[in-house]
Design a protein around this motif. Structure first.
Motif, mmCIF file in Angstrom:
data_model
loop_
_atom_site.group_PDB
_atom_site.id
_atom_site.type_symbol
_atom_site.label_atom_id
_atom_site.label_comp_id
_atom_site.label_asym_id
_atom_site.label_seq_id
_atom_site.Cartn_x
_atom_site.Cartn_y
_atom_site.Cartn_z
ATOM 1 N N ALA B 93 0.833 -1.205 0.000
ATOM 2 C CA ALA B 93 0.000 0.000 0.000
ATOM 3 C C ALA B 93 0.867 1.255 0.000
ATOM 4 N N TYR B 96 2.081 1.798 -3.502
ATOM 5 C CA TYR B 96 0.939 2.247 -4.304
ATOM 6 C C TYR B 96 0.596 3.701 -3.990
ATOM 7 N N ARG B 112 -6.272 4.756 -8.532
ATOM 8 C CA ARG B 112 -6.973 5.124 -7.309
ATOM 9 C C ARG B 112 -8.283 4.334 -7.190
ATOM 10 N N GLY B 115 -7.640 0.627 -6.529
ATOM 11 C CA GLY B 115 -7.214 0.389 -5.154
ATOM 12 C C GLY B 115 -8.369 0.306 -4.188
ATOM 13 N N PHE B 164 -6.131 -4.068 1.838
ATOM 14 C CA PHE B 164 -5.310 -3.137 1.067
ATOM 15 C C PHE B 164 -5.882 -1.714 1.030
ATOM 16 N N PRO B 165 -7.152 -1.538 0.664
ATOM 17 C CA PRO B 165 -7.652 -0.151 0.579
ATOM 18 C C PRO B 165 -7.641 0.575 1.918
ATOM 19 N N LEU B 168 -4.300 1.800 2.224
ATOM 20 C CA LEU B 168 -4.061 2.768 1.153
ATOM 21 C C LEU B 168 -4.617 4.149 1.509
ATOM 22 N N CYS B 306 2.713 -0.274 -9.443
ATOM 23 C CA CYS B 306 1.274 -0.080 -9.254
ATOM 24 C C CYS B 306 0.484 -0.917 -10.240
ATOM 25 N N GLY B 310 -2.283 -3.389 -9.202
ATOM 26 C CA GLY B 310 -3.608 -3.209 -9.787
ATOM 27 C C GLY B 310 -4.065 -4.461 -10.518
#
Lengths: 372, 565, 340
Positions: B93, B96, B112, B115, B164-165, B168, B306, B310
């Motif tokens: 993260a 990213y 974005r 993610g 992950f998000p 992030l 990324c 992704g």
């Protein structure tokens, strides 16, 4: 539209009376036994540096903060413990606090809509108020679309909508740029005079206070140092603090002699009788003199406090000169403000000698360490 | 009129009807949070100290827990997957987020969006997709070099995906809040880019990194969907709670495991709070935001990284989609809708999907109203500090309470025979209440942040104009806060759609939910239908998000006209 | 202001209450029947008794049993339907069942009902263990077809086996109980120790091993004959193997919870559950049903199945259930590493 709330009250009584107001936050005392009387129709400024308690005092009057001790009487009514909504005032904040999602009209009419007034009456009153502040053509705009000065006038109109007996202004001009501030200052003062509305304004700007107020309340560290007209406060500051805060001032340590004499750095000066002076001969005192009170022209041979000085430095400020003057034969240095005329007429230059006089009635003497 | 107070006694301000209303409101919210949060949690606590017949036995259950290796082993297991997942997730993260905020690599807007995808799926969906990718029949099982996906590897990969998000978002915020002047200073002092990276970038984002670490760790350790689906014989605390409660109906032991699970969550909550309170001082009003400059090498490197991340996200989601529509993986990959025939499978069928929509809708509507009004009361009530702080504290508490633990507390509290609220047990109402409580904190903080941005004098002005607080609330506060209100509503809706942990103990046949149905279908071996349900949830959450954004855009345009000069 | 809050709160309460409300004569039925079986059964019941509103709570055998025991003090269920007879015997021992002789009891095989004059439970059908063997994966991985339970302990099966957890799955328990009965306690546990070395994972439900075998996720799934038949019918490359030592089996049975507040509706349901019409429906899914003459063989399940059922001591299986399960959990549950 609204009946005058003051009619039932004898004229001799003050409009607002604060008695022994003390406000503590934990161990910190924000206000210490403040007494103040304000008369109907007066424009009062609370002046002082930040943290002096002026805003706290305003918040006590409005009920936003509740004092730890003391009473507030407005128009003969004890409002000491009343909630905000039960008090009678309109308020304008530094931030304006305009409702951003409501139009100018809706903002001004905000307090009216809750009053069971007919729509037509409300529209009429809003129109009246907008005319009063000169914003009739902006009525349909939203606050963020207005300039700062316009927003402040909307806030003013909104505060006046319910015809309050008291108008409170909390640093209303400090977010504006200098030019707008000057104009709005006059407008607010005119408006206040026209409506005869008792008004209290909090400000840290002495110039603003001097220009607008009927009386200035100078505050320092939770206490009132002086209450007086702008001229009184300026020319006869009650304490060194007031002297320092309002206008510019020479502060010099000296020792009080007999016969209304005071010695500063070996220079003996005469001062005018002062019933308020608390110091005895032989004691240390502080001597105050405003730079503009130094006389350079028309000094007779017998003038009191006549001194020979050398010009140490000169600074052109725009409408006058600021000089540092060294007294010959002494360490004493005074700051003086001289008009462009005087400098030109007397051909004053750095390094040249000059004769000055210090009028005895312009010398203010304070006992060391105390307020007076 | 009041009598003059005696000198020396503390003066008390009279209360207006508005003050009474607000205080009463605080008490109502306080009572609400007590019933939906505090009492269930204390019911859980006392259950852990009782035996089956309800007699108090002190720490006996705990002693038994630690004396049973098959149970207490899970602590080590949970810590292990938690730590490894956190390390991987936060590192990825960070890369990213760095690419998004500190470079001019192409496609940042798309990245974005990518993610954020895992926010829209129930946590068991990535686990199901992993079975198709790395299971014994998985198309990429060779990558595991003979290791089994069923166990810690699967749990870790699945956890990294869905947390992950969360990492992030925190890291993007942390990296966006940097002061360009520090970089200029570092450059002027001749520091190498590598040194600048460590001394300025990492050090500047350290609180964000710490916060991300704790958030992710808590999420992984308390998540139940991933290990349930792909944990195999690798037991973790979260699956233990479920097994004890649902599998063996051993509520006392479930409560014990739940309390053990509460520990890491409370700990990281406390650390996170401390970290958060320090972060504030870093940036001053004079800071100049950092603006990235084009740097071909850096842009390419991070763009590549990324792209890989992704792609990984897309391939997990894509696999789930494929599995949902393939007739009989891996033998017949033709397109088929038969996995959507939920009515002939476990979990409650299509009704569960409808229930989920209803539950999410009710949660969004009532949750947003309750939470926003609660935040308003906390922010805008004058005085009554004890009440406001109590509400604020209770509002933040759910952050430290894993969903499973909360759900368990709900059983104990609401199903107690003497509880007058017993009637909501097994209804939609208890699911809604529990879900609101579960996701209260983030929504509350969002609302509080929005309310703090409002001029604090709005209420004062209204009072001086003698306008009741209700009118200002409806005419000014709500319209001005509409963007935040919308965010809260979407947040609640999406989470209500995807959550499994709290509600898995509380649903009844009439109120089965889509996410729980996916779990049950997977349990029964119907993995493809579980994937289909997961995909359906994703599509719904995404669609509702889009529709809601479009619809409220109109509303926002109407009410936020003032925002445009 | 106050009206605003009160209306808000009232609206909220009303909306929440509305979601809680329901109507009609309601019967809560706990069942462990497969989710793809019971909807078809229920259509028949609903056609005959539209006035009775059924709420079906379905889960694995172990969970339904545990739930019923946990709710002992405050039962929720009115009827238990399609639950293992061993579990019903357990409930009967706890006095949770109401003895009732459903209409048409005489037509039921005597060995498929509670032996009491007024039985506490009546059997519906027999389900038995079966192995789902994925021939495609077996060929790929060189896994030989097992002929017996003992075969499964051979190293060739390491990591290819999957079986249900007996704590949650009735199918799992009937296997374990059968092994202990045919091999004896000591040898039975030794066999399971060896088997455990080959098991890739224990599943929550009894169907899942077969479904996983059908999908090729694992090659050999220890499951039951209905699921094996169904998966094969759906086109999975499965062979259905009935191990030579004999098959564990149990009955699915129906019983009434004595604390029911709708005893008449419960009896109506029980009558229907053992009726010929219901039996014909069960026979679609199971080779052996409780009403002789109705049963017919399943398409892909060897007809020898009835002969291969072990001589099952239900009383023993019921009495020792808790002991066996806790021993099993101690031995095989929570061992950290998956065996692959």
């Amino acid at each position: 539209m609204h009946a005058l709330k003051t009619s039932a009250r004898p004229v001799s009584q003050p409009y607002l009376q604060l008695t022994n107001i003390t406000k503590r936050y934990g161990s910190f005392t924000a206000l210490q036994s403040v007494d103040l009387t304000i008369h109907e129709g007066e424009f009062i400024c609370f002046l002082g540096p930040s943290g002096c308690g002026k805003t706290t005092l305003l918040r006590v009057i409005s009920g936003l903060d509740i004092q730890s001790e003391g009473t507030v009487i407005q128009a003969g009514r004890d409002i000491s413990g009343l909630p905000v909504s039960h008090r009678d005032f309109g308020i304008v904040f530094q931030s304006y606090a305009l409702f951003p999602n409501l139009t100018v009209e809706a903002n001004v009419g905000y307090g009216l809509t809750s009053r069971r007034m007919k729509r037509r009456e409300i529209a009429a009153r809003v129109g009246e108020l907008l005319t009063l502040v000169g914003l009739t053509d902006q009525r349909r705009k939203y606050p963020p679309q207005l300039s700062g000065g316009q927003q402040q006038r909307v806030a003013l109109a909104r505060a006046l909508a319910l015809s309050p007996g008291l108008l409170l202004l909390d640093e209303p001009l400090s977010a504006l740029d200098a030019r707008v501030r000057l104009r709005l200052r006059t407008e607010i003062r005119d408006l206040q005079q026209r409506l005869g509305l008792t008004t209290i304004m909090v400000t840290h700007d002495q110039e603003e206070a001097l220009a607008m107020a009927d009386r200035i309340v100078v505050m320092n560290a939770g206490r009132i140092d002086q209450v007086g007209t702008p001229l009184e406060v300026y020319s006869r500051p009650a304490t060194p603090f007031v002297a320092d805060f309002v206008g510019k001032m020479n502060f010099k340590r000296g020792r009080l002699g007999p016969d209304r004499r005071v010695t500063v750095d070996g220079v003996e000066l005469v001062y005018a009788p002062d019933p308020d002076l608390r110091a005895q001969p032989g004691e240390e005192v502080v001597l105050c003199l405003r730079p503009e009170d130094i006389v350079v022209r028309g000094i007779s041979e017998t003038a009191p406090n006549r001194l020979a000085v050398r010009v140490l430095s000169m600074e052109f400020i725009g409408n006058h000169f600021h000089l540092r003057l060294g007294i010959l034969g002494s360490e004493l240095v005074l700051e003086g403000d001289l008009s462009i005329n005087a400098v030109r007429d007397l051909s004053i230059e750095v390094g040249r000698g000059l004769t000055i006089a210090l009028p005895p009635d312009r010398l203010r003497i304070f006992a060391q360490g105390t307020g007076r | 009129m009041r009598a003059l107070p005696d000198a020396g006694t503390r003066l008390r301000q009279g209360l207006s009807s508005d003050d009474w209303t607000l205080r009463a409101g605080i008490l109502v919210i306080l009572a609400y949070l007590t019933v939906t949060l505090l009492l269930p949690m204390s019911a859980l606590l006392s259950k852990a100290l009782e035996d089956r017949s309800g007699a108090f036995v002190g720490l006996q259950n705990f002693a038994r827990y630690f004396a049973t290796p098959s149970l207490s082993n899970s602590i080590g297991n949970s810590l292990f997957v938690g730590l490894v997942s956190t390390a991987i997730c936060v590192s990825l993260a960070f890369v990213y987020a760095y690419g998004l905020t500190r470079t001019l690599m192409p496609g940042r807007a798309v990245f974005r969006l990518l993610g954020a995808i895992p926010l829209l799926v129930p946590s068991l969906l990535p686990a199901i997709a992993l079975v198709y990718m790395f299971g014994n029949q998985g198309y990429a099982s060779g990558l595991l070099m003979g290791e089994s996906i069923y166990g810690p590897i699967g749990i870790i990969i699945g956890s990294v995906f869905w947390t992950f998000p969360h990492a992030l978002i925190i890291l993007i915020t942390a990296l966006s809040l940097s002061d360009a002047r520090l970089y200029e200073a570092s450059e002027a002092l001749g520091a190498s880019p590598w040194r600048t990276f460590w001394t300025v970038t990492i050090s500047g984002a350290r609180y964000g990194i710490l916060s991300a670490i704790f958030v992710v760790f808590t999420l992984v350790v308390t998540d139940f969907g991933v290990p349930k689906v792909i944990g195999g014989q690798f037991n973790v605390l979260a699956t233990d709670v479920y097994k004890q409660v649902v599998g063996q109906q051993n509520f006392e032991m479930g409560a014990v495991v739940g309390l053990v699970l509460l520990l890491p969550a409370v700990l990281s909550f406390l650390v996170d709070r401390i970290v958060q309170s320090r972060q504030g001082v870093q940036l001053t009003g004079r800071s100049i935001p950092y603006a990235p400059k084009a740097n071909r090498k850096v842009d390419l490197a991070l763009g590549g990284a990324c792209l890989l991340i992704g792609l990984a996200i897309v391939s997990v989601l894509g696999t789930a989609f494929f599995a949902a529509f393939a007739k009989l993986w891996p033998y017949d990959l033709s397109f088929s809708l038969r996995h959507f025939d939920f009515d002939n499978m476990d979990g409650g069928g299509w009704a569960s999907y409808v229930n989920s929509l209803r539950m999410a809708g009710l949660t969004a509507v009532f949750g947003t109203a309750i939470i926003f009004i609660g935040a308003y009361l906390v922010e805008k009530t004058r005085g009554f500090r004890a009440g406001r702080e109590a509400v604020h504290f209770l509002a933040l508490l759910p952050m430290a309470v894993p969903g499973l633990v909360l759900g368990l507390g709900y059983i104990f509290f609401f199903n107690a025979p003497g509880n007058p609220l017993n009637f909501i047990y097994g209804t939609m109402a208890i699911l809604v209440l529990c879900t609101i409580a579960h996701f209260y904190s983030v929504a509350h903080l969002t609302a509080v942040t929005a309310l703090k941005q409002l001029d604090p004098e709005f209420e004062t002005v209204s009072q001086s104009l003698r306008v009741p607080v209700r009118r200002t609330f409806l005419a000014v506060t709500v319209p001005v806060s509409l963007p935040a209100i919308r965010d809260v509503a979407i947040y609640l809706f999406v989470n209500a759609m995807t959550t499994v942990s709290a509600v898995v103990f509380l649903y009844s046949p009439a109120t089965s939910l889509a996410s729980v149905a996916a779990l049950n279908m997977d349990d029964a071996g119907d993995i493809a239908p579980a994937a289909a349900m997961g995909v359906l949830i994703f599509c719904t959450a995404a669609l509702v998000r889009v529709i809601y954004t479009v619809l409220t855009a109109g509303l926002l345009r109407a009410t936020q006209r003032w925002r445009h000069r | 202001m106050r009206t605003f809050w009160t209306t808000t709160v009232a609206a909220g309460a009303a909306a929440l209450a509305a979601t809680a409300a329901s109507a009609g004569e309601k019967l809560t039925v706990y069942t462990a029947l497969e989710a793809d079986q019971y909807p078809a059964y229920l259509e028949s019941f609903k056609a005959a008794h539209p006035d009775i509103d059924l709420e079906i709570v379905r889960d694995s055998t172990g969970i339904v049993t545990a739930k019923l025991l946990a709710e002992k003090a405050n039962p929720v269920a009115d009827v238990v339907w399609g639950l293992a007879a061993t579990s019903l015997m357990l409930l009967d021992a706890e006095d949770l069942l109401m003895p009732y002789a459903p209409a048409g009891l005489d037509a039921i095989k005597p060995n498929m009902r509670d032996s009491a004059d007024t039985p506490s439970w009546v059997g519906m059908d027999v389900w038995s263990s079966a192995i789902c063997f994925n021939t495609v994966e077996a060929a790929k991985k060189n896994v030989p077809a097992p002929a017996s339970w003992q075969d499964l302990t051979k190293p060739a099966y390491k990591g290819h086996l999957v079986m249900p957890n007996p704590a949650s799955s009735g199918t799992g328990y009937l296997m374990v109980s059968a092994w202990l009965q045919i091999m004896g306690e000591a040898d039975g546990w030794a066999f399971m120790d060896a088997l455990h070395q080959n098991i890739a994972t224990y599943t929550h439900s009894g169907s899942k091993p077969c479904k996983q075998a059908a999908a090729g996720e694992f090659t050999v799934g220890l499951s039951f004959e209905y699921r094996a038949n169904k998966s094969k019918k759906e086109g999975a490359p499965l062979d259905i193997i009935l191990p030579s030592e004999g098959l564990g089996w149990d009955m699915e049975a129906v019983g009434i919870i004595s604390a029911t507040d709708a005893p008449e509706a419960a009896k109506t349901f029980a009558d229907w559950a053992v009726s010929e019409e219901a039996m014909r429906l069960y026979a679609e899914n199971f080779a052996i049903v409780a009403m002789p003459g109705v049963q017919k063989p399943l398409e892909f399940v060897p007809a020898t199945i009835e002969d291969m059922l072990i001589d099952n001591d239900f009383a023993w299986a019921a009495e020792n259930r808790e002991r066996i399960l806790s021993e099993w959990s101690k031995r095989y549950d929570g061992k950290s590493e998956p065996k692959s």
